[in-house]
Write a protein that holds these residues in place. Structure first.
Motif, short mmCIF file in Angstrom:
data_model
loop_
_atom_site.label_atom_id
_atom_site.label_comp_id
_atom_site.label_asym_id
_atom_site.label_seq_id
_atom_site.Cartn_x
_atom_site.Cartn_y
_atom_site.Cartn_z
N PHE A 58 -21.40 -13.88 35.71
CA PHE A 58 -21.16 -12.55 35.13
C PHE A 58 -20.65 -12.65 33.70
O PHE A 58 -21.05 -11.87 32.83
N GLU A 59 -19.78 -13.62 33.44
CA GLU A 59 -19.28 -13.80 32.07
C GLU A 59 -20.41 -14.18 31.13
O GLU A 59 -20.53 -13.63 30.03
N GLY A 60 -21.25 -15.12 31.56
CA GLY A 60 -22.37 -15.55 30.73
C GLY A 60 -23.38 -14.43 30.54
O GLY A 60 -23.92 -14.24 29.43
N LEU A 61 -23.64 -13.67 31.59
CA LEU A 61 -24.60 -12.57 31.51
C LEU A 61 -24.08 -11.47 30.58
O LEU A 61 -24.82 -10.97 29.72
N GLN A 62 -22.82 -11.12 30.72
CA GLN A 62 -22.25 -10.07 29.87
C GLN A 62 -22.31 -10.47 28.40
O GLN A 62 -22.66 -9.65 27.54
N ASN A 63 -21.96 -11.72 28.11
CA ASN A 63 -21.98 -12.18 26.72
C ASN A 63 -23.36 -12.05 26.10
O ASN A 63 -23.52 -11.59 24.97
N ARG A 64 -24.39 -12.44 26.86
CA ARG A 64 -25.75 -12.40 26.32
C ARG A 64 -26.28 -10.98 26.19
O ARG A 64 -26.95 -10.63 25.22
N TYR A 162 -23.36 -26.89 36.75
CA TYR A 162 -21.95 -26.99 36.39
C TYR A 162 -21.72 -26.52 34.96
O TYR A 162 -22.44 -26.91 34.03
N ILE A 163 -20.71 -25.65 34.81
CA ILE A 163 -20.52 -24.88 33.58
C ILE A 163 -19.17 -25.17 32.95
O ILE A 163 -18.15 -25.23 33.64
N ASP A 164 -19.17 -25.31 31.62
CA ASP A 164 -17.93 -25.35 30.85
C ASP A 164 -17.51 -23.91 30.59
O ASP A 164 -18.27 -23.14 29.98
N PRO A 165 -16.33 -23.50 31.04
CA PRO A 165 -15.90 -22.10 30.86
C PRO A 165 -15.89 -21.65 29.41
O PRO A 165 -15.98 -20.46 29.12
N ASN A 166 -15.77 -22.60 28.48
CA ASN A 166 -15.73 -22.27 27.06
C ASN A 166 -17.13 -22.21 26.43
O ASN A 166 -17.26 -21.87 25.25
N ASN A 167 -18.14 -22.55 27.23
CA ASN A 167 -19.51 -22.53 26.70
C ASN A 167 -20.48 -22.22 27.85
O ASN A 167 -21.26 -23.07 28.26
N ILE A 168 -20.41 -21.01 28.34
CA ILE A 168 -21.19 -20.62 29.50
C ILE A 168 -22.63 -20.31 29.10
O ILE A 168 -22.87 -19.48 28.21
#
Length: 293
Positions: A58-64, A162-168
């Protein structure tokens, strides 16, 4: 599965869970006394040991999406925001964890009863195909329709990313589908299509600190689950997933099992339940480990 090269995926669990799985959770075809399926429990994502489950997607999707709207100078509607926002009420996503790690000490400690448990190795290339003639690896395989209890299982075994929270970073396909759902001309069923997208992608993104587990997942969804009582007396929602017994190709007994006859005991136990063990390799762990010091 996204790759089918006869990879064995391991499910580390306790001996008690294994016993109940075999003793009480077998699914039979009508008129056949021999079991065909092992019924496993898929646990709701919010009750996994990682509190960040599904959040990264969700964080990655919202950012994009926000960046897309800013670039295109599009004002997001309240409806669009709801489509990319993690729901207030939790998703109906359930998972069973598997690992590529065979006989791994960290996995025994974390999930295999600290070495007193058992690991079940599944070869999912033996699953029936959802294609009419050929499986994804172009080998002819038995066909199963959508009415078959393993149909969804065939389609929903996924490797975790696997995801880095600072670079999703989320999959490009997921991003494009979300763009179409939110900004496309066809608004009919956009909420349903977005839910299907979320169910498919949200549970495969995990914190990179879990990368050593090499996790794959059986992912399933259901609105009305069953419940069990957890170790802390919490009610935990779960659903049942039927796994064909012929996919069970290996059993590894934990390094802290101290019985010299444990392999024979496991074989006899399975045979008493009508399970043919000739195609199941049953071995003890090769790890020198003691948890009783």
């Amino acid at each position: 599965m996204t790759k089918e090269d006869n990879i064995i995926l391991y499910h580390y669990t306790t001996m008690n869970t294994f016993y109940n799985m075999i003793e009480h959770s077998l699914w039979y075809e009508e008129g056949d006394i021999h079991p065909k399926y092992i019924t496993m429990w898929a646990t709701h994502y919010a009750f996994q040991n990682d509190p960040t489950e599904c959040q990264f997607f969700f964080e990655g999707l919202q950012n994009r999406i926000l960046n897309y709207a800013k670039t295109k100078k599009i004002e997001l509607t309240d409806e669009a925001i709801q489509l990319i926002k993690q729901p207030v009420y939790e998703l109906n996503i359930y998972t069973i964890s598997l690992s590529i790690q065979e006989d791994d000490l960290t996995m025994w400690r974390g999930y295999g009863q600290n070495g007193d448990g058992i690991s079940l190795g599944f070869d999912f290339s033996k699953l029936p195909s959802t294609l009419t003639v050929f499986g994804p690896n172009c080998k002819e395989r038995e066909y199963r329709s959508e009415s078959d209890p393993t149909y969804l299982l065939t389609r929903n075994i996924c490797e975790c990313k696997y995801i880095d929270p600072n670079n999703i970073k989320i999959a490009e396909e997921a991003y494009k589908r979300a763009i179409d759902n939110i900004f496309g001309k066809d608004k009919e069923w956009s909420d349903v299509k977005q839910t299907m997208l979320i169910n498919e992608y949200a549970p495969i993104y995990k914190h990179y600190k879990y990368q050593a587990e090499g996790e794959w997942r059986i992912i399933a969804t259901k609105i009305i689950p069953k419940y069990r009582i957890g170790n802390n007396r919490t009610l935990i929602p779960y659903i049942e997933v039927n796994v064909p017994i012929n996919c069970l190709s290996k059993i590894i007994i934990g390094p802290c099992q101290n019985s010299n006859n444990i392999v024979m005991t496991i074989k006899k136990f399975l045979l008493t339940k009508g399970i043919d063990t000739k195609n199941i390799e049953i071995v003890t762990s090769e790890i020198p480990y003691r948890n009783r010091i």
